[in-house]
Design an enzyme around this catalytic site. Structure first.
Site, PDB file in Angstrom:
ATOM      1  N   GLY A  15      -4.138 -21.154  28.937  1.00  0.00           N
ATOM      2  CA  GLY A  15      -3.461 -20.546  29.001  1.00  0.00           C
ATOM      3  C   GLY A  15      -4.012 -19.339  30.063  1.00  0.00           C
ATOM      4  O   GLY A  15      -3.364 -18.209  30.794  1.00  0.00           O
ATOM      5  N   ASP A  16      -3.227 -19.978  31.561  1.00  0.00           N
ATOM      6  CA  ASP A  16      -3.586 -18.944  32.393  1.00  0.00           C
ATOM      7  C   ASP A  16      -3.058 -20.431  33.828  1.00  0.00           C
ATOM      8  O   ASP A  16      -3.369 -20.221  35.081  1.00  0.00           O
ATOM      9  CB  ASP A  16      -4.724 -19.007  33.322  1.00  0.00           C
ATOM     10  CG  ASP A  16      -4.844 -17.559  34.023  1.00  0.00           C
ATOM     11  OD1 ASP A  16      -3.283 -16.903  34.028  1.00  0.00           O
ATOM     12  OD2 ASP A  16      -5.826 -17.210  34.305  1.00  0.00           O
ATOM     13  N   LEU A  17      -1.913 -20.921  33.963  1.00  0.00           N
ATOM     14  CA  LEU A  17      -1.330 -21.524  34.488  1.00  0.00           C
ATOM     15  C   LEU A  17      -0.437 -20.827  35.721  1.00  0.00           C
ATOM     16  O   LEU A  17       1.102 -20.731  35.590  1.00  0.00           O
ATOM     17  CB  LEU A  17      -0.312 -22.786  34.054  1.00  0.00           C
ATOM     18  CG  LEU A  17      -0.472 -24.244  33.040  1.00  0.00           C
ATOM     19  CD1 LEU A  17       0.129 -24.637  32.540  1.00  0.00           C
ATOM     20  CD2 LEU A  17      -1.791 -24.219  34.406  1.00  0.00           C
ATOM     21  N   MET A  59      -7.007 -15.464  34.395  1.00  0.00           N
ATOM     22  CA  MET A  59      -7.742 -14.646  34.878  1.00  0.00           C
ATOM     23  C   MET A  59      -8.197 -13.953  33.406  1.00  0.00           C
ATOM     24  O   MET A  59      -8.036 -13.374  33.015  1.00  0.00           O
ATOM     25  CB  MET A  59      -6.876 -13.995  35.168  1.00  0.00           C
ATOM     26  CG  MET A  59      -5.951 -13.851  36.627  1.00  0.00           C
ATOM     27  SD  MET A  59      -4.587 -12.388  36.820  1.00  0.00           S
ATOM     28  CE  MET A  59      -3.857 -13.236  38.948  1.00  0.00           C
TER      29      MET A  59
END
Length: 376
Positions: free
Chosen positions: A228-230, A1
């Protein structure tokens, strides 16, 4: 996100192309004729699911995602190019990541005008292969799948750290990027968005403990490049069994590399744990399975393990505060922005009520069961 390149979570920079404009863009930039397209939900970019016709240089019915990056991030095309090259590298390494369809000029992206505003803003545009599958958020996760998510997180970071090379890789050092876990203290500037929310005190507690107990230890953590956004919407799965009663899921897609930045291995596992907790009926039990998978590839050090509770809490705080702030800017997108908040507040409060020692004990004991065997 993703939420912008600097310490501002988001300004009014989201693209707003109509479907007709988007179809014309695909034709003009990529030379493909659109059969149909439909909008996809997005935090601050604009995405369309696109199907193209057979006579346009692609296979009949080929499907793509048209990704129009928000104006603010589009000011750093070098960063977006590195992220896209990382996706291509991971695809070549066997990871299920999307790859770009080249523009008519043979490039992986293009800077294009978009929207109807007087500013004539330019946006980075890419056409990425469409990855089929079901978001993890839509299924009941098993211990096996949680282990695989952890293993994927570690394997991805390890491959990027050890094998990915690019002339502009330094652009991934995003010092004030609000979504980097090192920047939890920056939330002080946006906590006003919570109003006098009854949970505000918990977030303030997280931020203060993070400043005192995590920031001083960062230099002892092992550095790497983080996806950074799993989160549970950015990991796709499909079923590898025909059993409707007992489907066996495997990861089939990794989405959204726009939050990639230099960070630390322990950041990636903390982020994965936090997002896998969101829809789980046993949120506090999730961490041990994800950690077990992660440590089957990259075992954490004692210092990294000691920070895990506050790193997971810090990611909850980031997601909740930034979503509240962004919903004030984009009330029409509030439902999508507040997905995490539906259960996130409850999970964060529960973590602090149960306490760090008890939560860590549960995580570490579960992870230990994987040290001698993989999950059944």
């Amino acid at each position: 996100m993703s939420a912008g390149n600097d310490c501002r979570p988001q300004t009014l920079t989201k693209p707003a192309l109509g479907e007709k404009e988007a179809a014309e863009l695909v034709d003009r930039v990529f030379g493909l004729k659109v059969t149909w397209l439909r909008p996809l939900p997005s935090y601050d970019d604009q995405n369309f699911h696109v199907c193209v016709s057979a006579n346009s240089g692609a296979a009949a019915g080929a499907q793509y995602v048209l990704k129009i990056t928000n104006w603010e991030d589009s000011q750093e095309p070098e960063l977006i190019q590195v992220q896209t090259q990382a996706m291509m590298f991971l695809g070549a390494e066997g990871f299920p990541s999307a790859t770009p369809y080249l523009t008519k000029d043979g490039n992986i992206m293009s800077l294009e005008s978009g929207g109807t505003g007087p500013e004539n803003k330019k946006y980075v545009v890419r056409l990425l292969t469409y990855l089929p599958g079901i978001p993890v958020a839509k299924i009941a996760t098993s211990a096996q799948l949680l282990f695989e998510v952890g293993k994927l997180a570690a394997s991805l970071d390890k491959a990027l750290a050890e094998k990915f090379h690019h002339p502009s890789v330094k652009s991934l050092h995003r010092g004030q990027f609000i979504w980097n876990l090192a920047n939890v203290p920056l939330l002080d500037q946006y906590i006003y968005a919570l109003g006098q929310n009854k949970y505000r005190a918990v977030v303030e507690q997280v931020i203060e403990q993070f400043k005192g107990q995590v920031i001083p230890k960062l230099s002892s953590f092992r550095a790497c490049i983080n996806h950074g956004d799993l989160n549970d919407h950015n990991i796709l799965v499909d079923s590898s069994s025909d059993s409707l009663e007992n489907p066996q899921y495997r990861v089939s897609g990794i989405l959204d590399f726009s939050d990639m930045s230099y960070g630390y291995y322990v950041f990636e596992v903390a982020i994965a744990i936090m997002y896998m907790m969101i829809e789980s009926p046993d949120p506090l039990g999730v961490g041990g399975h994800v950690l077990g998978g992660f440590e089957s590839v990259v075992p954490l050090t004692a210092e990294e393990r000691g920070a895990l509770f506050l790193l997971v809490s810090g990611r909850f705080a980031q997601s909740l505060v930034i979503a509240a702030h962004t919903a004030l800017l984009y009330p029409e997108n509030k439902e999508y922005l507040m997905i995490t908040a539906k259960t996130g507040w409850k999970h964060l409060v529960t973590m602090f009520e149960v306490g760090q020692d008890a939560v860590e004990k549960k995580w570490f004991e579960t992870a230990r069961t994987y040290s001698h065997h993989t999950p059944a």
